[in-house]
Design a protein around this motif. Structure first.
Motif, mmCIF file in Angstrom:
data_model
loop_
_atom_site.group_PDB
_atom_site.id
_atom_site.type_symbol
_atom_site.label_atom_id
_atom_site.label_comp_id
_atom_site.label_asym_id
_atom_site.label_seq_id
_atom_site.Cartn_x
_atom_site.Cartn_y
_atom_site.Cartn_z
ATOM 1 N N ASP B 55 0.815 -1.217 0.000
ATOM 2 C CA ASP B 55 0.000 0.000 0.000
ATOM 3 C C ASP B 55 0.851 1.270 0.000
ATOM 4 O O ASP B 55 2.058 1.236 0.264
ATOM 5 C CB ASP B 55 -0.970 -0.020 1.187
ATOM 6 C CG ASP B 55 -2.270 -0.714 0.820
ATOM 7 O OD1 ASP B 55 -2.822 -0.381 -0.248
ATOM 8 O OD2 ASP B 55 -2.702 -1.601 1.585
ATOM 9 N N HIS B 56 0.156 2.370 -0.302
ATOM 10 C CA HIS B 56 0.821 3.656 -0.497
ATOM 11 C C HIS B 56 0.157 4.739 0.331
ATOM 12 O O HIS B 56 -1.019 5.038 0.107
ATOM 13 C CB HIS B 56 0.792 4.031 -1.991
ATOM 14 C CG HIS B 56 1.689 3.167 -2.802
ATOM 15 N ND1 HIS B 56 2.930 3.563 -3.193
ATOM 16 C CD2 HIS B 56 1.548 1.889 -3.216
ATOM 17 C CE1 HIS B 56 3.527 2.573 -3.854
ATOM 18 N NE2 HIS B 56 2.697 1.540 -3.877
ATOM 19 N N GLY B 57 0.929 5.336 1.235
ATOM 20 C CA GLY B 57 0.401 6.404 2.062
ATOM 21 C C GLY B 57 -0.116 7.586 1.268
ATOM 22 O O GLY B 57 -1.005 8.325 1.740
ATOM 23 N N VAL B 58 0.381 7.733 0.048
ATOM 24 C CA VAL B 58 -0.019 8.891 -0.766
ATOM 25 C C VAL B 58 -1.496 8.849 -1.164
ATOM 26 O O VAL B 58 -2.045 9.872 -1.607
ATOM 27 C CB VAL B 58 0.890 9.007 -2.021
ATOM 28 C CG1 VAL B 58 0.598 7.874 -3.008
ATOM 29 C CG2 VAL B 58 0.729 10.374 -2.689
ATOM 30 N N VAL B 59 -2.164 7.722 -0.979
ATOM 31 C CA VAL B 59 -3.597 7.692 -1.336
ATOM 32 C C VAL B 59 -4.403 8.712 -0.527
ATOM 33 O O VAL B 59 -5.478 9.130 -0.956
ATOM 34 C CB VAL B 59 -4.233 6.271 -1.180
ATOM 35 C CG1 VAL B 59 -3.602 5.297 -2.155
ATOM 36 C CG2 VAL B 59 -4.134 5.780 0.239
ATOM 37 N N ARG B 115 5.463 -11.521 3.816
ATOM 38 C CA ARG B 115 6.807 -10.935 3.923
ATOM 39 C C ARG B 115 6.678 -9.423 4.165
ATOM 40 O O ARG B 115 7.394 -8.632 3.575
ATOM 41 C CB ARG B 115 7.592 -11.167 2.628
ATOM 42 C CG ARG B 115 7.778 -12.602 2.215
ATOM 43 C CD ARG B 115 8.858 -13.304 3.026
ATOM 44 N NE ARG B 115 9.184 -14.594 2.435
ATOM 45 C CZ ARG B 115 8.458 -15.706 2.591
ATOM 46 N NH1 ARG B 115 7.345 -15.684 3.326
ATOM 47 N NH2 ARG B 115 8.834 -16.833 2.032
ATOM 48 N N LYS B 116 5.731 -9.064 5.029
ATOM 49 C CA LYS B 116 5.418 -7.648 5.212
ATOM 50 C C LYS B 116 6.623 -6.910 5.804
ATOM 51 O O LYS B 116 7.124 -7.267 6.864
ATOM 52 C CB LYS B 116 4.212 -7.512 6.136
ATOM 53 C CG LYS B 116 3.348 -6.292 5.834
ATOM 54 C CD LYS B 116 2.294 -6.031 6.890
ATOM 55 C CE LYS B 116 1.049 -6.890 6.823
ATOM 56 N NZ LYS B 116 0.081 -6.477 5.800
ATOM 57 N N VAL B 117 7.070 -5.898 5.105
ATOM 58 C CA VAL B 117 8.170 -5.047 5.578
ATOM 59 C C VAL B 117 7.615 -3.894 6.418
ATOM 60 O O VAL B 117 8.265 -3.403 7.341
ATOM 61 C CB VAL B 117 8.970 -4.487 4.373
ATOM 62 C CG1 VAL B 117 9.967 -3.425 4.799
ATOM 63 C CG2 VAL B 117 9.669 -5.631 3.631
ATOM 64 N N LYS B 118 6.391 -3.496 6.107
ATOM 65 C CA LYS B 118 5.809 -2.281 6.698
ATOM 66 C C LYS B 118 4.335 -2.252 6.295
ATOM 67 O O LYS B 118 3.962 -2.809 5.270
ATOM 68 C CB LYS B 118 6.563 -1.093 6.076
ATOM 69 C CG LYS B 118 6.279 0.297 6.582
ATOM 70 C CD LYS B 118 7.135 1.279 5.750
ATOM 71 C CE LYS B 118 6.752 2.717 6.009
ATOM 72 N NZ LYS B 118 7.284 3.256 7.261
ATOM 73 N N TYR B 119 3.498 -1.641 7.136
ATOM 74 C CA TYR B 119 2.066 -1.574 6.830
ATOM 75 C C TYR B 119 1.770 -0.409 5.873
ATOM 76 O O TYR B 119 1.151 0.576 6.254
ATOM 77 C CB TYR B 119 1.254 -1.444 8.117
ATOM 78 C CG TYR B 119 1.246 -2.723 8.940
ATOM 79 C CD1 TYR B 119 0.174 -3.618 8.849
ATOM 80 C CD2 TYR B 119 2.316 -3.053 9.767
ATOM 81 C CE1 TYR B 119 0.176 -4.803 9.580
ATOM 82 C CE2 TYR B 119 2.336 -4.234 10.494
ATOM 83 C CZ TYR B 119 1.250 -5.110 10.394
ATOM 84 O OH TYR B 119 1.268 -6.284 11.101
ATOM 85 N N GLY B 120 2.228 -0.552 4.650
ATOM 86 C CA GLY B 120 2.067 0.524 3.673
ATOM 87 C C GLY B 120 3.162 1.572 3.840
ATOM 88 O O GLY B 120 3.720 1.751 4.924
ATOM 89 N N THR B 121 3.462 2.277 2.756
ATOM 90 C CA THR B 121 4.465 3.346 2.829
ATOM 91 C C THR B 121 3.851 4.581 3.495
ATOM 92 O O THR B 121 2.634 4.693 3.640
ATOM 93 C CB THR B 121 4.940 3.759 1.424
ATOM 94 O OG1 THR B 121 3.798 4.113 0.638
ATOM 95 C CG2 THR B 121 5.717 2.645 0.746
#
Lengths: 337, 337
Positions: B55-59, B115-121
């Motif tokens: 996911d993308h925080g920019v949304v 393989r989640k690195v982070k919950y969205g950027t």
């Protein structure tokens, strides 16, 4: 075409889990398949590729890079599974039917469909390639072959050919069918040189002068400057269309057959699917004349129906999309409006 | 690339029963496959397609036609086999691996690679999308995932993605990597309107201003304006190339990942195969930057790697040609010279 079913198919495509229209030409193919078959969920799981083989008397004018006996040798290569079309058909999961509709030599083979109308055409540079009766017979062979395949369950047909000299015949058909000049149409075929290209143009010009094929009479064009394998492919197209089964056209020669079929019955083009754009300069003009757009441009110029067979995966993919994808509501996906 | 093997492959192609070069781009692919694998007869019979989801925080800036939760919903659709990429991968005979590398919500599923690195950027319009360490982790996930597939025998890898908002991130990567203006690059994504397009351009311009990504530092670009799934795909490309396995790039987002991978290791582009040309205006610029030409132009704009999976049949066909066709001498065919 079943227009009501096409509208239903478009509606279903718009309900599937993707932005509307985002599968582009695949969606257009799915809609066309629905219109052809009359089924909302058209099946493409029984694919057959027909290769029509025939010889051309015009090779005695020296218009080809290969000698005439290569037609026979390549038919044996098809029967042994060693040609490009065999390998590509296997990859696409399609059965191949090889038809001797007019090879100059005798050919025997367990899996060969022997439907010889004539031992090669006559030299179209000095007179008609065949009689009107022979042209009708070549169409009938194509219709019969495809009807047998449809009885076996075929729901997608590819068309291809083998015939040394047949780009000369096909270019003559294209020149008769359109306003294009020979400069715009005639190409290098399997690989003649510049001098060969000039000779080929002269031979075609002479053929048109000697034979005077009638622009609105597909059968007259086929008989005077066509070929037996071209008539056979035109018959396949007409037969498949009559049974509401889609047919894929291939390169220049298969395209010339489509022009003949279209002159005989204009509605046939609704049942034709495009495949690749060949390197032959006349080929794109055929697509334009039939109001089709090629799906692939891989700079191919081999014949045999190699482009048609490569495109079968795309047509099958289009059918699978409308059959197999989940709708937004089935998948529980949020749609804003 | 193994240049000696590429020359041998070209020689073998010229000995097969077809006019030299007549299979066009299929022959070029066969030569490239020989160069990548180091094998004269490269095998393409174990195909895997990797879908990276993030996911993308920019949304939160309102740059997408769909809400963020659609990323999660579509991952479940992938796991249930209902998405376009599932249907197309099945047609192409490819296994699909779904990786949650950074979806904002928790996802569980038997066949999901978690393989989640982070919950969205984070929102790249106001600061970096992620830290440099997180960007490295996303690359490592891709490398590890592809190495596992290669251990299972994969000899062709497709790349695809799911991530609402990721055309914004990809366009920012492209803008940083090239001299192109945002007018030339930014498109409608999954279907925003004109006002949305203007907003998207403004957001990207702001992101570039705020973050100042460094043009020659792929990792810096990835961290500041990239995405987790983009890093994952770049890792897949780097990992596959290191093991001499060809990777197919897909549309704009997979192409942006290829640009990142290429900045990290320029040789990676030798191991990349093109697929389709997307409707997104920036996409063709990526092909140009990587010196690749698309194989298909079907007016698609779906993502998921749908174009990559569709192209697998063409790549397999190219490999089968050099493996399966008879030579002129095997077939006993007359060659004039």
């Amino acid at each position: 075409l079943n227009r009501a079913q096409m509208r239903q198919a478009q509606k279903r495509l718009d309900s599937l889990t993707k932005p509307p229209g985002s599968l582009g030409k695949l969606e257009e193919i799915a809609v066309q398949l629905a219109g052809i078959s009359g089924e909302l969920l058209p099946q493409v799981d029984n694919k057959y590729h027909v290769v029509m083989a025939g010889d051309h008397g015009v090779v005695e004018e020296g218009v080809s890079a290969f000698p005439q006996q290569v037609t026979t040798q390549m038919v044996y290569n098809f029967l042994n599974g060693g040609a490009a079309v065999n390998v590509l058909a296997e990859q696409a999961g399609a059965e191949v039917a090889i038809v001797d509709i007019g090879v100059a030599q005798e050919i025997e083979g367990e899996n060969l469909l022997n439907r010889k109308v004539k031992y090669g055409t006559d030299n179209l540079a000095v007179g008609p390639a065949m009689t009107r009766e022979e042209a009708i017979s070549s169409l009938e062979v194509g219709i019969e072959v495809v009807e047998d395949l449809i009885k076996q369950g075929a729901n997608l047909i590819g068309t291809g050919e083998m015939g040394i000299g047949n780009t000369t015949s096909s270019s003559a058909i294209l020149a008769t069918s359109t306003d294009l000049s020979l400069e715009q149409i005639v190409g290098y075929g399997t690989g003649i040189d510049e001098a060969g290209l000039e000779k080929k143009k002269k031979v075609i010009a002479q053929a048109l002068e000697v034979n005077q094929p009638q622009v609105n009479d597909g059968l007259d064009i086929l008989a005077k400057v066509g070929g037996l394998e071209i008539g056979g492919m035109a018959g396949v197209m007409l037969g498949a269309a009559a049974h509401r089964v889609p047919v894929i056209i291939d390169g220049l020669i298969s395209g010339a057959a489509a022009l003949i079929a279209h002159k005989i019955e204009p509605q046939v083009s609704n049942y034709l699917l495009p495949s690749h754009q060949s390197v032959e300069p006349g080929h794109i003009k055929i697509y334009e004349a039939l109001d089709l757009e090629p799906l692939l441009d891989l700079e191919m110029r081999l014949g045999e129906g190699t482009g048609a067979v490569l495109s079968m995966n795309l047509v099958e993919a289009a059918a699978n999309i409308i059959n197999g994808m989940a709708t937004f509501s089935e998948a529980g996906i949020t749609v804003e409006d």
